[in-house]
Write a protein that holds these residues in place. Structure first.
Motif, PDB file in Angstrom:
ATOM      1  N   ASN A 259      34.964  36.810  11.894  1.00  0.00           N
ATOM      2  CA  ASN A 259      35.133  35.596  12.700  1.00  0.00           C
ATOM      3  C   ASN A 259      34.208  34.471  12.235  1.00  0.00           C
ATOM      4  OD1 ASN A 259      37.190  36.043  14.847  1.00  0.00           O
ATOM      5  ND2 ASN A 259      35.894  37.814  15.311  1.00  0.00           N
ATOM      6  N   ALA A 260      33.030  34.834  11.713  1.00  0.00           N
ATOM      7  CA  ALA A 260      32.145  33.817  11.146  1.00  0.00           C
ATOM      8  C   ALA A 260      32.808  33.133   9.959  1.00  0.00           C
ATOM      9  CB  ALA A 260      30.822  34.449  10.721  1.00  0.00           C
TER      10      ALA A 260
ATOM     11  N   GLY B  78      27.574  44.569  19.035  1.00  0.00           N
ATOM     12  CA  GLY B  78      27.512  45.509  17.917  1.00  0.00           C
ATOM     13  C   GLY B  78      28.768  45.663  17.096  1.00  0.00           C
ATOM     14  N   GLU B  79      29.737  44.763  17.257  1.00  0.00           N
ATOM     15  CA  GLU B  79      30.962  44.820  16.443  1.00  0.00           C
ATOM     16  C   GLU B  79      30.742  43.926  15.216  1.00  0.00           C
ATOM     17  OE1 GLU B  79      33.882  43.533  19.212  1.00  0.00           O
ATOM     18  OE2 GLU B  79      33.736  45.320  20.466  1.00  0.00           O
ATOM     19  N   ILE B  80      29.954  44.421  14.274  1.00  0.00           N
ATOM     20  CA  ILE B  80      29.422  43.582  13.207  1.00  0.00           C
ATOM     21  C   ILE B  80      30.496  43.141  12.212  1.00  0.00           C
ATOM     22  CG2 ILE B  80      27.670  43.420  11.406  1.00  0.00           C
ATOM     23  CD1 ILE B  80      26.621  43.626  14.295  1.00  0.00           C
ATOM     24  N   GLU B  81      31.369  44.046  11.819  1.00  0.00           N
ATOM     25  CA  GLU B  81      32.410  43.667  10.861  1.00  0.00           C
ATOM     26  C   GLU B  81      33.297  42.566  11.420  1.00  0.00           C
ATOM     27  OE1 GLU B  81      34.587  46.985   9.442  1.00  0.00           O
ATOM     28  OE2 GLU B  81      32.843  48.017   8.608  1.00  0.00           O
TER      29      GLU B  81
ATOM     30  N   LEU C  33      32.610  35.391  17.315  1.00  0.00           N
ATOM     31  CA  LEU C  33      31.470  35.781  16.480  1.00  0.00           C
ATOM     32  C   LEU C  33      30.287  36.204  17.346  1.00  0.00           C
ATOM     33  CD1 LEU C  33      29.435  35.811  14.070  1.00  0.00           C
ATOM     34  CD2 LEU C  33      29.376  33.295  14.250  1.00  0.00           C
ATOM     35  N   VAL C  34      29.952  35.382  18.338  1.00  0.00           N
ATOM     36  CA  VAL C  34      28.788  35.664  19.186  1.00  0.00           C
ATOM     37  C   VAL C  34      28.991  36.943  19.985  1.00  0.00           C
ATOM     38  CG1 VAL C  34      27.367  34.830  21.087  1.00  0.00           C
ATOM     39  CG2 VAL C  34      28.140  33.234  19.316  1.00  0.00           C
ATOM     40  N   VAL C  35      30.167  37.072  20.623  1.00  0.00           N
ATOM     41  CA  VAL C  35      30.438  38.257  21.445  1.00  0.00           C
ATOM     42  C   VAL C  35      30.438  39.517  20.579  1.00  0.00           C
ATOM     43  CG1 VAL C  35      32.149  39.405  22.888  1.00  0.00           C
ATOM     44  CG2 VAL C  35      31.688  36.970  23.207  1.00  0.00           C
ATOM     45  N   ASN C  36      31.120  39.443  19.439  1.00  0.00           N
ATOM     46  CA  ASN C  36      31.147  40.600  18.526  1.00  0.00           C
ATOM     47  C   ASN C  36      29.741  41.017  18.128  1.00  0.00           C
ATOM     48  OD1 ASN C  36      34.128  39.411  16.832  1.00  0.00           O
ATOM     49  ND2 ASN C  36      33.954  40.844  18.517  1.00  0.00           N
TER      50      ASN C  36
END
Length: 675
Positions: A33-34, A25-28, A18-21
């Motif tokens: 992952n959240a 900028g890999e929001i979806e 979640l944090v890395v995404n």
């Protein structure tokens, strides 16, 4: 991990993704992952990662919000607000750990909802709190998000201030991947940093740059200044955004790292060189005075450096006597002098003047290299701080304007309130006059051949509806009218119409053409005198000997027969609006209708059929006719009340937008009174 159902590990993996995404900028994927991590929150409730998951989950949803469908937007906001309730609880118990996170999410909420001023305040508050509590990685992220916010507003200069802060914060945090990410995404905004001569090389952090600078210039630099000291000095400079604090910090750092006993920082403002900061034996101040008015600097040396843009180093003032005639040099006899331009984007923005009053040769080549590094950072930080100050000044100016505007509005509101009190009293008086001139029940009861009931209710303080019943010499005259609009003018026009009708009735004018034409001329001239655009529709009915004459232009007249059958008479061709044209005689006609015992007439204004309920549906003529027909066997009063009750039931809680007037006339005979 899945087969073993290792809850804490699964949560940790999805949280890390979640944090890395999100950071890249890999929001979806971040939202996905959240949600996967959310499944395991219950099993890891006490871990420090849970509030972090809450935080990044909210940020990811808000990043999705602008491009989402309305239903999804509502769901995202609901989830974010639920997350914020938890974050607020954590912030209450541990503000040093969570308040800045709460404020940042609140800033993002304000951003997506278009509350710009609120967002500006919350972004700055979040950054300041993160910095105060040493959350370097979040200070970097917050600055990046603030930069994006200003980019969306088209404020590139302000965005560059925050993006530069984010860049340095990520570098100090040691996140080379994020530094590279910013370089790739914002190369134009970060150009002044990335392209500084001898400052940054592509892909390198500020720490790596300083290492490169120091090691490439001299192998002996570490003899007087270790790397950690240089990095800390650069961090201290880049970390300040308030102009006064930056200048104070800057002059101290430059003096300490150059081995000077005295120094001044000079900046160009409005084509003048000003001493904005100076230190003498560790006593520092911010004088902000013109160089030309100072007696504490060698003016000739300052002018030389400013015009040539060259660095001046005098290792021994007694030997190198190029400026020996300068009054300051003669009086103070410094041992060593350094004077160098401060350059940003190829333009000189100021001068750094340093001297050592005790030692010759104090400003070595090694120290010059360090000063070059720090001066490059200083130039950028000064520009950023000045931009930030400009923003703060504009916000303060705008706030002052809003305060002044609010004070003006408050004063205007008070005047309007006083005026409204006066007008309300006048309207109340006119309203009472309108009610007083309506026909009284005793007058209606005196007309033995007819059973008559009337109702009028204004939607506003003063309505434009009108009705009257006049009896003279065996002729019953009924009038009903609807003045355009509401308020004082409409009420006055209604009273004038009633007076004119009564006057014509008293002079025994029975011809409908002359009656309406004379009435129209009277009202028209008064309207012209009032400079008003009002007019009214008016129906004129004369009843005598079981026959009724109908004239004028108004809503349909309902002729109701004894059994409840209704004949709807269109009055469009029987007249013309009163007060709209001076001569309407050519448009006036009349229609004769015979009434049998139990027959009658219903008159109304458009406030009844055009009344709407909460679903925006109209009451309509069909419903009015149905209620009248179903209750026609009752008395006129009961028919009127049944119609008004049904109308109120239909309208419900919806606001009434127009006046409501109803007049029921029934020829006596076979009237059944409801017990």
């Amino acid at each position: 991990m899945l087969s073993a159902n290792n809850v804490s590990s699964l949560f940790g993996v999805y949280f890390a993704k979640l944090v890395v995404n999100y950071l890249f900028g890999e929001i979806e994927s971040a939202v996905e992952n959240a949600q996967l991590a959310e499944q395991y929150v219950v099993g890891v409730g006490s871990l420090m990662m849970v509030p972090q998951h809450n935080f990044y989950h909210s940020l990811a949803l808000l990043a999705m919000y602008p491009d989402a469908e309305p239903i999804a937007r509502s769901q995202y906001l609901s989830q974010v607000r639920a997350n914020q309730e938890k974050m607020q609880t954590w912030a209450f118990h541990a503000p040093m750990n969570y308040q800045h996170k709460y404020d940042l999410v609140a800033a993002e909420i304000a951003r997506v909802l278009g509350n710009r001023l609120e967002a500006i305040d919350l972004y700055d508050r979040a950054i300041a709190t993160a910095k105060e509590n040493k959350y370097l990685q979040e200070e970097a992220l917050f600055s990046e998000l603030t930069a994006k916010f200003y980019l969306q507003l088209g404020k590139d200069k302000i965005a560059r201030v925050y993006l530069t802060d984010a860049y340095y914060a990520y570098a100090r945090w040691g996140s080379q991947a994020k530094v590279h990410d910013l370089q790739q995404k914002y190369s134009q905004l970060l150009g002044p940093i990335l392209q500084q001569d001898n400052t940054f090389y592509t892909g390198e952090t500020i720490a790596e740059t300083i290492v490169a600078e120091i090691t490439s210039s001299s192998q002996n630099v570490s003899n007087f200044l270790d790397l950690e000291t240089v990095i800390k000095a650069s961090q201290a400079i880049s970390g300040e955004i308030n102009v006064e604090e930056l200048l104070s910090t800057l002059i101290r750092i430059l003096i300490e790292n150059a081995g000077a006993s005295k120094g001044s920082l000079i900046l160009e403002r409005d084509s003048k060189l000003l001493i904005v900061a100076k230190c003498v034996d560790k006593h520092c101040s911010l004088p902000n005075i013109p160089v030309s008015q100072s007696q504490d600097l060698p003016i000739t040396a300052i002018n030389y450096v400013w015009h040539t843009r060259e660095t001046l180093v005098i290792n021994d003032i007694a030997v190198e006597n190029i400026f020996a005639a300068d009054p300051y040099i003669i009086q103070h006899q410094p041992k060593s002098v350094l004077c160098t331009p401060i350059v940003n984007k190829g333009q000189a923005i100021g001068i750094l003047y340093l001297e050592n009053s005790l030692a010759t040769g104090a400003f070595t080549a090694d120290r010059l290299e360090v000063l070059k590094i720090l001066s490059s950072q200083a130039a950028i930080s000064i520009e950023n701080a000045l931009l930030y100050q400009t923003l703060e000044d504009k916000v303060e100016e705008r706030t002052a304007e809003l305060v002044r505007a609010n004070q003006a509005i408050s004063a205007l509101n008070q005047r309007l309130k006083n005026e409204n009190v006066r007008m309300s009293a006048e309207l109340d008086l006119l309203k009472q006059m309108q009610q007083l001139i309506l026909p009284k029940p005793a007058e209606l009861a005196a007309i033995t051949e007819l059973d008559i009931a009337g109702f009028m209710e204004a939607a506003d303080e003063v309505g434009g509806d009108y009705y009257d019943v006049l009896f003279n010499d065996g002729v019953v005259t009924l009038c009903i009218g609807d003045v355009t609009g509401h308020g004082l003018e409409s009420g006055i026009l209604m009273v004038m119409t009633q007076t004119a009708v009564r006057t014509l009735k008293e002079v025994k004018e029975l011809d409908p053409v002359r009656f309406l034409d004379t009435l129209n001329r009277t009202i028209y001239k008064n309207i012209q005198r009032m400079n008003s655009d009002k007019n009214l529709t008016l129906a004129l009915l004369n009843y005598a000997d079981s026959r009724i004459s109908i004239s004028g232009q108004h809503e349909e007249t309902l002729v109701v027969r004894k059994g409840g059958k209704i004949e709807r008479i269109d009055m469009m061709d029987l007249g013309f609006p009163i007060g709209l044209h001076e001569d309407i005689s050519d448009w006036i006609g009349h229609l004769l209708v015979d009434l049998e015992p139990g027959d009658g007439v219903v008159l109304y204004t458009d406030g009844i059929p055009e009344a709407r309920n909460i679903d925006k549906q109209f009451y309509g003529m069909e419903r009015l006719c149905a209620v009248v027909s179903q209750n026609w066997h009752l008395s006129a009063e009961q028919i009127k009340q049944a119609a008004i009750d049904d109308l109120r039931k239909f309208i419900g809680a919806q606001k009434v937008f127009d006046d409501i007037t109803l007049l029921v006339l029934k020829q006596q005979g076979n009237i059944v009174h409801n017990l």
